[in-house]
Design an enzyme around this catalytic site. Structure first.
Site, PDB file in Angstrom:
ATOM      1  N   GLU A   1       0.894  -1.155   0.000  1.00  0.00           N
ATOM      2  CA  GLU A   1       0.000   0.000   0.000  1.00  0.00           C
ATOM      3  C   GLU A   1       0.927   1.199   0.000  1.00  0.00           C
ATOM      4  OE1 GLU A   1      -1.167   2.887   0.829  1.00  0.00           O
ATOM      5  OE2 GLU A   1      -2.780   2.647   2.293  1.00  0.00           O
TER       6      GLU A   1
ATOM      7  N   GLU B   1       4.514   8.369  -4.221  1.00  0.00           N
ATOM      8  CA  GLU B   1       5.321   7.881  -3.098  1.00  0.00           C
ATOM      9  C   GLU B   1       6.322   6.826  -3.544  1.00  0.00           C
ATOM     10  OE1 GLU B   1       2.693   6.877   0.176  1.00  0.00           O
ATOM     11  OE2 GLU B   1       2.128   8.980   0.380  1.00  0.00           O
TER      12      GLU B   1
HETATM   13  N1  SAH Z   1       0.778  -1.167   5.033  1.00  0.00           N
HETATM   14  C1  SAH Z   1       0.280  -0.241   6.022  1.00  0.00           C
HETATM   15  C2  SAH Z   1       0.953   1.114   5.944  1.00  0.00           C
HETATM   16  C3  SAH Z   1       0.911   1.798   4.597  1.00  0.00           C
HETATM   17  S1  SAH Z   1       1.716   3.370   4.598  1.00  0.00           S
HETATM   18  C4  SAH Z   1      -1.224  -0.141   5.887  1.00  0.00           C
HETATM   19  O1  SAH Z   1      -1.726  -0.450   4.814  1.00  0.00           O
HETATM   20  O2  SAH Z   1      -1.901   0.269   6.817  1.00  0.00           O
HETATM   21  C5  SAH Z   1       3.148   3.042   3.668  1.00  0.00           C
HETATM   22  C6  SAH Z   1       4.362   2.685   4.513  1.00  0.00           C
HETATM   23  O3  SAH Z   1       5.349   2.214   3.623  1.00  0.00           O
HETATM   24  C7  SAH Z   1       4.998   3.818   5.251  1.00  0.00           C
HETATM   25  O4  SAH Z   1       5.133   3.426   6.594  1.00  0.00           O
HETATM   26  C8  SAH Z   1       6.371   4.006   4.603  1.00  0.00           C
HETATM   27  O5  SAH Z   1       7.369   4.350   5.548  1.00  0.00           O
HETATM   28  C9  SAH Z   1       6.644   2.647   4.019  1.00  0.00           C
HETATM   29  N2  SAH Z   1       7.444   2.541   2.781  1.00  0.00           N
HETATM   30  C10 SAH Z   1       7.224   3.180   1.613  1.00  0.00           C
HETATM   31  N3  SAH Z   1       8.054   2.743   0.649  1.00  0.00           N
HETATM   32  C11 SAH Z   1       8.814   1.779   1.205  1.00  0.00           C
HETATM   33  C12 SAH Z   1       9.846   0.926   0.704  1.00  0.00           C
HETATM   34  N4  SAH Z   1      10.209   0.977  -0.573  1.00  0.00           N
HETATM   35  N5  SAH Z   1      10.419   0.070   1.567  1.00  0.00           N
HETATM   36  C13 SAH Z   1      10.026  -0.001   2.865  1.00  0.00           C
HETATM   37  N6  SAH Z   1       9.048   0.771   3.383  1.00  0.00           N
HETATM   38  C14 SAH Z   1       8.439   1.644   2.575  1.00  0.00           C
END
Ligand code: SAH
Ligand code: ZN
Length: 689
Positions: free
Chosen positions: A144, A153
């Site tokens: 996500e 993002e």
């Molecule tokens: N999966 C959770 C949070 C989604 S928010 C849910 O659905 O509730 C997205 C998260 O991904 C954030 O905490 C961000 O720090 C992390 N993130 C984004 N890109 C990333 C990457 N390439 N590797 C590791 N973490 C990542």
């Protein structure tokens, strides 16, 4: 570790770098994060869960072990869903350390420690192999990583890497696919966020019109996304020129290419009009069949289905490089270009002789050439194009200006100097203290409007003003909107008062200051939805996420709890529970006092509802009888619904606990205390419910 945080100082109007404790940054990040909003997004959570269950079953039906890779696990939610659905093992990747720590705690508390391994790394750093972070490649990819623009993002490069190194060929992906939709519209309101409309000024010697140069008219603007709560845009504020069209799709179960590319679709306008804006949103299919669909479509697209409110995914407004008249039924091509992180649009008319036009020439990302888009952001364009606001300023300037006026304007990117000049002030000078590096509006428009040398720029900060800057004259009229680009909260524009104080020795004894004063107003409200972003979630789809709630609460208490936060409330409906109340006044005819300005009082809750917080805004009293509000513009009494100034952010102070007011005969009172610290320019506040 030492952390330096950039903060605008409202007493100097400029950015300062303050050293903060090592925890500051991360508390800021957590307190202002979207995690709470995501956990409250029922529609998203339910559909992810359905999609994950379906993917796990498909893998199991093939007789394989279900190995999940969850990139960006946050609270660990999606991994816990996978483990509950029967996944054999989950690798939960999270780059943000405090979140990775929280995920470990949450996973443990929910009893999944043996099934979920939290890895605190960026996914591109993750290794696979017997000694690696992952024993083997995964066959289910869950993520996500989307923002309102889908790819902002970094979802594309993350997927590209994951398919190369972290997952098996033919893996299942949740979501399976994303599709971006567009609709072509004409909207004077949204177009006013990109271009300056001509400004009409009735002067003694006839009407003067300030016209923006063609460079500004044809400028593609900036590439940054404009994301808004499109569901708050009434249908009377735009007119749709095309049907909703699929622009492009990304299949997340196959290798993904992040390199720049273009997509082109053919459109036939359903109505003739001026093509100005491309509205866009996306949906995700959680499974290959498309049965589990989570959509960001605005209210007019599927009027029957219930809308899920969310702030972490909204809709996008793209501005075409220039306005294009289009005819109903004519053939048009709309091109979407994207790089790794952003999208922009172009519209072309199909030419009869070139049926097979190619979209392979990727148009470059928009770059502002006219400089106006560097000076003014979108809400500011909207504000400057607000004709009734401009009329208030013209009316009040006309009252105070005389032909021999020596006028100094202190505001960023302001049209007031031009207005003052048109209205006949003999000597007009201007300063934009927090953006000394930028051109002034009248410079950008000098040629087309005959303004060369008419307005003098003072390239000094107010405290360094010298008599020679003013041709040894005293200022007879000091004006400001006031507006400064460094302001975050409404009262930060009180920097005008500090600037006024700094130039005191240059003011004539009978000087007129416009605005003559300002006032801070407050009202208690019940939000329709915005309360979710600061409200604990507790149990999410059966998983206990209270560790996250506590973490957010700690971070809010760490520093910012007694501070308001800025929100553009036209996007976030609320109803008033109290009367609006004036709480502090600021007299610009005098200098900023040494002592603090404090007030205490109570405000009655007159209507039934949940008190989520207080809204605060500024009103500027230009003259004795002309005021402009940057907050409440109207209160429709029957429905208690508030109409907010659509170009400004208001201050919102969320109460730490919500009270429900019931009784009307003996209204509950909320006690408040406010303190404007004249040394720092900040307002501290406290409420007792
Ligand atoms: N999966 C959770 C949070 C989604 S928010 C849910 O659905 O509730 C997205 C998260 O991904 C954030 O905490 C961000 O720090 C992390 N993130 C984004 N890109 C990333 C990457 N390439 N590797 C590791 N973490 C990542
Ligand atoms: Zn520009």
């Amino acid at each position: 570790m030492r952390t330096f945080c950039g903060r605008a100082n409202p007493t100097t109007g400029s950015m300062e770098w303050l050293e903060e404790g090592e925890d500051y940054d991360y508390h800021q990040e957590i307190a202002r994060s979207r995690y709470a909003d995501m956990l409250h997004d029922k529609d998203r959570n339910v559909k992810y869960y359905q999609g994950i269950r379906a993917a796990v079953s498909r893998v199991k039906e093939r007789g394989e072990k279900a190995i999940v890779l969850d990139i960006g696990t946050g609270t660990g939610l999606l991994s816990m869903m996978a483990a509950s659905a029967g996944a054999d093992f989950c690798y939960a990747i999270e780059v943000f350390k405090p979140m990775a720590n929280a995920a470990v705690k949450i996973v443990e508390k929910n009893g999944f420690s043996d099934k979920i391994k939290v890895i605190n790394k960026h996914s591109t750093e993750v290794t696979v192999g017997p000694d690696g972070d992952m024993q083997c490649r995964a066959n289910i990819l869950v993520t996500e990583l989307f923002d309102t623009e889908l790819i902002g993002e970094g979802a594309l490069p993350t997927y590209e890497h994951a398919h190369k190194y972290l997952v098996q060929e033919g893996c299942e992906a949740v979501p399976h696919r994303a599709t971006v939709y567009v609709q072509l519209v004409e909207s004077r309101r949204m177009w006013s966020w990109k271009k300056l409309f001509p400004v009409h000024v009735e002067a003694e010697d006839g009407e003067k019109i300030l016209v923006p140069p063609s460079e500004m008219e044809n400028c593609p603007g900036l590439p940054s996304v404009c994301d808004i709560q499109l569901n708050q845009m009434p249908s009377s504020d735009f007119s749709t020129l095309s049907d909703v069209v699929k622009m492009f799709s990304v299949d997340f179960s196959k290798p993904v290419q992040s390199a720049s590319t273009c997509y082109r679709v053919q459109l036939e306008p359903v109505k003739s009009g001026k093509a100005q804006i491309v509205l866009s949103w996306w949906d995700i299919d959680m499974d290959p069949s498309g049965m589990i669909n989570c959509s960001m479509a605005p209210y007019w697209v599927k009027p029957t289905s219930a809308l899920q409110w969310r702030d972490h995914w909204m809709q996008c407004v793209y501005f075409l490089p220039r306005e294009e008249p289009v005819l109903q039924g004519e053939k048009l091509y709309l091109t979407a270009c994207r790089d790794e992180y952003s999208v922009w649009y172009n519209l072309q008319k199909a030419r009869a002789d070139e049926e097979e036009q190619k979209a392979d020439v990727c148009v470059e990302s928009p770059v502002c050439r006219c400089r106006a888009h560097l000076l003014w952001n979108r809400p500011r364009f909207g504000e400057l194009n607000d004709q009734s606001r401009t009329r208030q300023y013209i009316k009040s300037l006309r009252k105070v200006l005389k032909t021999d006026s020596v006028c100094l304007c202190i505001s960023d990117g302001s049209l007031l100097p031009v207005l003052a000049h048109y209205l006949g002030a003999k000597q007009v000078q201007c300063m934009q203290p927090s953006r000394i590096d930028l051109y002034h509006p009248h410079e950008l428009m000098a040629g087309t409007n005959n303004l060369e040398d008419k307005i003098k720029i003072i390239e000094a900060r107010p405290e360094l003003l010298k008599p020679s800057h003013l041709k040894d004259k005293k200022i007879s009229v000091l004006v400001g909107e006031p507006f400064f680009t460094t302001s975050l909260l409404p009262w930060h524009n009180l920097y005008f008062w500090y600037a006024r104080t700094a130039v005191s020795s240059h003011l004539a004894s009978n000087v007129t200051v416009l605005p003559q004063s300002a006032s801070l107003h407050m009202m208690i409200v019940e939000f329709q939805d915005l309360w979710r972003i600061r409200s604990p979630c507790g149990i999410c789809e059966g998983f206990d996420v209270r560790t996250m709630d506590d973490m957010i609460k700690d971070s809010l208490n760490f520093r910012e709890s007694k501070e308001a936060e800025p929100h553009p409330l036209w996007e976030y409906p609320c109803k008033s529970l109290s009367e609006p109340q004036e709480v502090l006044t600021f007299d610009f005819t005098k200098t900023v006092p040494e002592h603090c300005l404090s007030t205490e009082g109570s405000v009655k809750l007159l209507r039934k509802g949940k008190s989520h917080g207080a809204v605060l805004w500024m009103e500027y009293h230009l003259t004795a009888d002309i005021s402009v509000s940057t907050g409440l513009v109207q209160l429709s009494n029957e429905k208690e619904n508030c109409e907010w100034n659509p170009h400004c952010k208001q201050g919102v102070y969320f109460f730490s606990s919500v009270i429900e007011s019931e009784i009307l005969s003996d209204p509950t009172a909320v006690e408040y205390a406010m303190n404007f610290d004249t040394k720092t320019g900040e307002i501290a506040m406290d409420f007792k419910l």
